[in-house]
Design a protein around this motif. Sequence first.
Motif, PDB file in Angstrom:
ATOM      1  N   MET A   1     -47.133  31.393  24.910  1.00 58.83           N
ATOM      2  CA  MET A   1     -46.741  32.773  24.612  1.00 58.83           C
ATOM      3  C   MET A   1     -47.977  33.583  24.193  1.00 58.83           C
ATOM      4  N   PRO A   2     -47.927  34.923  24.339  1.00 58.95           N
ATOM      5  CA  PRO A   2     -46.774  35.697  24.811  1.00 58.95           C
ATOM      6  C   PRO A   2     -46.763  35.829  26.333  1.00 58.95           C
ATOM      7  N   ILE A   3     -45.563  35.942  26.880  1.00 62.08           N
ATOM      8  CA  ILE A   3     -45.384  36.260  28.293  1.00 62.08           C
ATOM      9  C   ILE A   3     -44.264  37.282  28.397  1.00 62.08           C
ATOM     10  N   LYS A   4     -44.198  37.990  29.513  1.00 63.35           N
ATOM     11  CA  LYS A   4     -43.088  38.925  29.676  1.00 63.35           C
ATOM     12  C   LYS A   4     -41.839  38.149  30.108  1.00 63.35           C
ATOM     13  N   CYS A   5     -40.744  38.513  29.481  1.00 68.34           N
ATOM     14  CA  CYS A   5     -39.456  37.852  29.655  1.00 68.34           C
ATOM     15  C   CYS A   5     -39.600  36.356  29.418  1.00 68.34           C
TER      16      CYS A   5
ATOM     17  N   ALA B   1     -45.446  24.767  27.692  1.00 66.61           N
ATOM     18  CA  ALA B   1     -46.634  24.657  26.839  1.00 66.61           C
ATOM     19  C   ALA B   1     -46.289  24.795  25.369  1.00 66.61           C
ATOM     20  N   GLY B   2     -45.150  25.386  25.049  1.00 69.40           N
ATOM     21  CA  GLY B   2     -44.722  25.536  23.673  1.00 69.40           C
ATOM     22  C   GLY B   2     -43.964  24.326  23.165  1.00 69.40           C
ATOM     23  N   GLY B   3     -43.410  24.477  21.982  1.00 75.08           N
ATOM     24  CA  GLY B   3     -42.740  23.354  21.352  1.00 75.08           C
ATOM     25  C   GLY B   3     -41.252  23.505  21.210  1.00 75.08           C
ATOM     26  N   ALA B   4     -40.656  24.576  21.794  1.00 74.11           N
ATOM     27  CA  ALA B   4     -39.218  24.804  21.679  1.00 74.11           C
ATOM     28  C   ALA B   4     -38.695  25.389  22.983  1.00 74.11           C
ATOM     29  N   LEU B   5     -37.419  25.145  23.240  1.00 72.99           N
ATOM     30  CA  LEU B   5     -36.827  25.654  24.473  1.00 72.99           C
ATOM     31  C   LEU B   5     -36.744  27.170  24.460  1.00 72.99           C
ATOM     32  N   PHE B   6     -36.417  27.762  23.305  1.00 73.63           N
ATOM     33  CA  PHE B   6     -36.315  29.216  23.190  1.00 73.63           C
ATOM     34  C   PHE B   6     -36.676  29.609  21.769  1.00 73.63           C
TER      35      PHE B   6
ATOM     36  N   HIS C   1     -42.419  25.567  40.594  1.00 72.92           N
ATOM     37  CA  HIS C   1     -42.295  26.975  40.220  1.00 72.92           C
ATOM     38  C   HIS C   1     -43.221  27.229  39.034  1.00 72.92           C
ATOM     39  N   VAL C   2     -44.191  28.129  39.236  1.00 72.62           N
ATOM     40  CA  VAL C   2     -45.242  28.360  38.250  1.00 72.62           C
ATOM     41  C   VAL C   2     -45.071  29.724  37.598  1.00 72.62           C
ATOM     42  N   VAL C   3     -45.201  29.745  36.280  1.00 72.15           N
ATOM     43  CA  VAL C   3     -45.321  30.997  35.536  1.00 72.15           C
ATOM     44  C   VAL C   3     -46.748  31.051  35.005  1.00 72.15           C
ATOM     45  N   PRO C   4     -47.519  32.071  35.380  1.00 70.94           N
ATOM     46  CA  PRO C   4     -48.938  32.088  35.027  1.00 70.94           C
ATOM     47  C   PRO C   4     -49.178  32.464  33.564  1.00 70.94           C
ATOM     48  N   PRO C   5     -50.303  32.076  32.992  1.00 69.92           N
ATOM     49  CA  PRO C   5     -50.704  32.605  31.688  1.00 69.92           C
ATOM     50  C   PRO C   5     -50.798  34.126  31.760  1.00 69.92           C
ATOM     51  N   GLN C   6     -50.594  34.802  30.643  1.00 72.87           N
ATOM     52  CA  GLN C   6     -50.562  36.263  30.643  1.00 72.87           C
ATOM     53  C   GLN C   6     -51.382  36.798  29.487  1.00 72.87           C
ATOM     54  N   VAL C   7     -52.232  37.772  29.796  1.00 81.45           N
ATOM     55  CA  VAL C   7     -53.189  38.290  28.824  1.00 81.45           C
ATOM     56  C   VAL C   7     -53.176  39.805  28.843  1.00 81.45           C
ATOM     57  N   SER C   8     -53.762  40.393  27.830  1.00 83.00           N
ATOM     58  CA  SER C   8     -53.924  41.837  27.793  1.00 83.00           C
ATOM     59  C   SER C   8     -54.906  42.269  28.878  1.00 83.00           C
ATOM     60  N   PRO C   9     -54.688  43.418  29.534  1.00 88.07           N
ATOM     61  CA  PRO C   9     -55.623  43.897  30.550  1.00 88.07           C
ATOM     62  C   PRO C   9     -57.028  44.074  29.972  1.00 88.07           C
ATOM     63  N   ASP C  10     -58.027  43.838  30.801  1.00 86.13           N
ATOM     64  CA  ASP C  10     -59.427  43.928  30.351  1.00 86.13           C
ATOM     65  C   ASP C  10     -59.725  45.272  29.701  1.00 86.13           C
TER      66      ASP C  10
ATOM     67  N   PRO D   1     -44.766  42.146  17.659  1.00 80.00           N
ATOM     68  CA  PRO D   1     -44.347  40.777  17.998  1.00 80.00           C
ATOM     69  C   PRO D   1     -42.913  40.680  18.504  1.00 80.00           C
ATOM     70  N   ASN D   2     -42.520  41.598  19.350  1.00 77.81           N
ATOM     71  CA  ASN D   2     -41.184  41.572  19.933  1.00 77.81           C
ATOM     72  C   ASN D   2     -41.222  40.861  21.279  1.00 77.81           C
ATOM     73  N   ALA D   3     -40.061  40.528  21.815  1.00 77.20           N
ATOM     74  CA  ALA D   3     -39.992  39.972  23.164  1.00 77.20           C
ATOM     75  C   ALA D   3     -40.436  41.032  24.159  1.00 77.20           C
ATOM     76  N   LYS D   4     -41.271  40.630  25.106  1.00 75.06           N
ATOM     77  CA  LYS D   4     -41.803  41.578  26.089  1.00 75.06           C
ATOM     78  C   LYS D   4     -40.811  41.704  27.245  1.00 75.06           C
ATOM     79  N   THR D   5     -39.855  42.608  27.072  1.00 72.62           N
ATOM     80  CA  THR D   5     -38.786  42.803  28.050  1.00 72.62           C
ATOM     81  C   THR D   5     -38.571  44.289  28.309  1.00 72.62           C
ATOM     82  N   VAL D   6     -37.929  44.597  29.436  1.00 67.06           N
ATOM     83  CA  VAL D   6     -37.578  45.980  29.735  1.00 67.06           C
ATOM     84  C   VAL D   6     -36.614  46.527  28.689  1.00 67.06           C
TER      85      VAL D   6
END
Length: 547
Positions: free
Chosen positions: A300-304, A335-340, A398-407, A446-451
Motif C-alpha cells: 500500500m497505498p494503491i488505488k482501490c 505484499a501486506g499482512g492482512a486480506l483487507f 494477474h498483476v497489480v503494479p506498485p503505485q507511487v506519487s507522480p514525479d 490516509p483514506n482509501a484511494k477510490t472514486v
Amino acid sequence: MSIQFRQLSAGFSVAGQIDVAQLEQIAAAGFRSLICVRPDEEDGGQHASSKQLASQAAAIGLAFSYLPVAKGTRGEEQASAMRHALATLPAPVFAYCLSGGRAANLFSQVQMPEPAAATESENPEPPARLACGAASASPAPADDARFDIVIVGGGAAGIGVAASLLRREPGLQLAIIEPASTHYYQPAWTLVGAGAYDVRKTARPVAELLPAGSSLLPHAASYFDADARVVGLSNGARIGYQQLIVCPGLQLAWDKIEGLEETLGRNGVSSNYRYDLAPYTWELVSALRRGKAIFTQPAMPIKCAGAPQKAMYLSCDHWLRRGVLRDIEVEFCNAGGALFGVAAFVPALMSYVRKYDAQLSFSSNLVRVDGQRKLAWFDVKDAEGNTQRVEKSFDFLHVVPPQVSPDVVRNSPLADAAGWCDVDHATLQHPRYPNVFSLGDVCSAPNAKTVAAVRKQIVVVAENLLALRKGLPLPKRYDGYGACPLTVEKGKIVLAEFGYGGKLLPTFPLDPTIARRSAWYLKTSVLPTVYWQLMLKGREWLTATSV
C-alpha cells in the motif's frame, strides 16, 4: 429544433449531428463555413451525409469541408487538413460530429503549438488553450497565462472539482492541465476483466467532459514553483494562479517488477489496472480450464485496495460456475499482512476465500516475471523479518503494479516525506502553502484511494477554496470516507464504506458486511450514471461527511 453548440473561439464552434433542415439556422446565426467531422458510414449511415449537407450548404452560401474522424481516434492525420481549412475557409466556422467531441479534439490539436527547439529565452511561449463554453480558445499572450484557479489533472478529481467550482461561481477563470485526450471510468475495469462490462463504455474524450467556462491546457505539468504561484508545463510555458488544486492521480510503476512490461498482454500475464489489458484478463479467465492462477497485490497505498482480490473472486466464481475450479490452483499473493485493511469486512471475505479454496500468501511481494517460461518470483518475508526469494510457476498471472506519487509531485516543494501532496487531512489544504489544495489519489490523506472518496473530497475542496478566496474560515471537513464495492461473485457485492481509522460509514441502513445483490446493481448500473451525469458535472449526490 434549436441548435445547441459550444463556442471554442471567436471564429470556431462545435455541435453534435445536424440535419439539412438546420443549415439555414446555422447561416442565420452568422456562420459562414461548415466542417463535417463525422464519417458518412458511421452507425450505418443513419444520418445526413456529407454530400447532402454540402449540396444544401452551397445553395445557401456556406462553405463546406469534409474531415471524417473515426470513433475512438484523435484524427491526427486530419489535423493538417483542419489547419488548412481554418486558414482558408471564411470565419466563423461551425464544425460537427456525433456529439461535438471529435470536432473539439481536432480543433485542440490544431491550436497546439508545434514543438520548438530549446532556446535560452527567459519568456517561453505559453500553451494554446481549448476552452469550453464562452471562454476564449485563442493562444495565450506572450506573457505567462494567469488564472484564478489552476487544476493539475483532468481525471475524476480534476473535472469533478472544476465543475463543482464553476457551478458555485461561474465567473471564475479556471484552467485544467491535462495532457491525455481520453478519460476513463476505471472502477468498471474489474468488471471488464470478468466479462461483465463493455470496456468501450469506460472511455470518453476529455474535451466532451470539461465544464463550460473552463480552459484546457493540453500539456503535462513539469514543475511547481509554489512561492511564485506558477506551474511549469512540458512545452516550456509558465502558468500563474491565485489558487492551485493538485490532483494528477498516481503513477503505476510497472517497471518496478523486473520483466513485467515485456510480457504484459501476452503469455498469460494481464492486469485490470489498464484499459487495454482488462479485456485480455477476461480472455484468459474464460479460456482457463486447469492449471495455476496467481493474483498479486503490492504494498500500500494503491488505488482501490480491494481490486486485486476482486479479480480473484470474479475469476473463481466463473470457474466455479463452469465446473473447472476444482482443476485450478488459486493463490493470492499479497505484499501486506492482512486480506483487507478494515477488519469488520474480513470474515465475509474469508468465507469466499474458503468457498473458492484459494490459498492466501501474505508478505509475498512480486518482484520478477518471466512470461515465456511462465515463472514469477516473490520476495517472501517471514515472522522474523527475513526475506527469501521464492519461484512460482503459473498458467495465468494477474498483476497489480506498485503505485507511487507522480514525479512532478514527488520532486516538488508540495510533497510530504513519502512523496505525496501534503494536506491537512480534514481540510485538504496544504499546510505550508495555504492557497494550494489537493484531492484524489495523489493527496497525503490516509483514506482509501477510490472514486467514492473523490466524490466527497470534491465538495470539501470546492467549499474551502471559495471560502479562502473570500477571506472566510474553511467550512468543510473530510472524514476520510471511501468505498470499495467488493465483488465477491457475479451478482453479489460486499459494499465496504469506511472512513479514517476504519470507522464504518454505510450510506444505507443495512449490515454492510453482508454480500448483496442490490450492491451489484448499484455498482454495475447506478454508479456509472452517477459518475458521468452527476459527479463530473458538479451535481453532488450523497456528498455530506460525518465530521
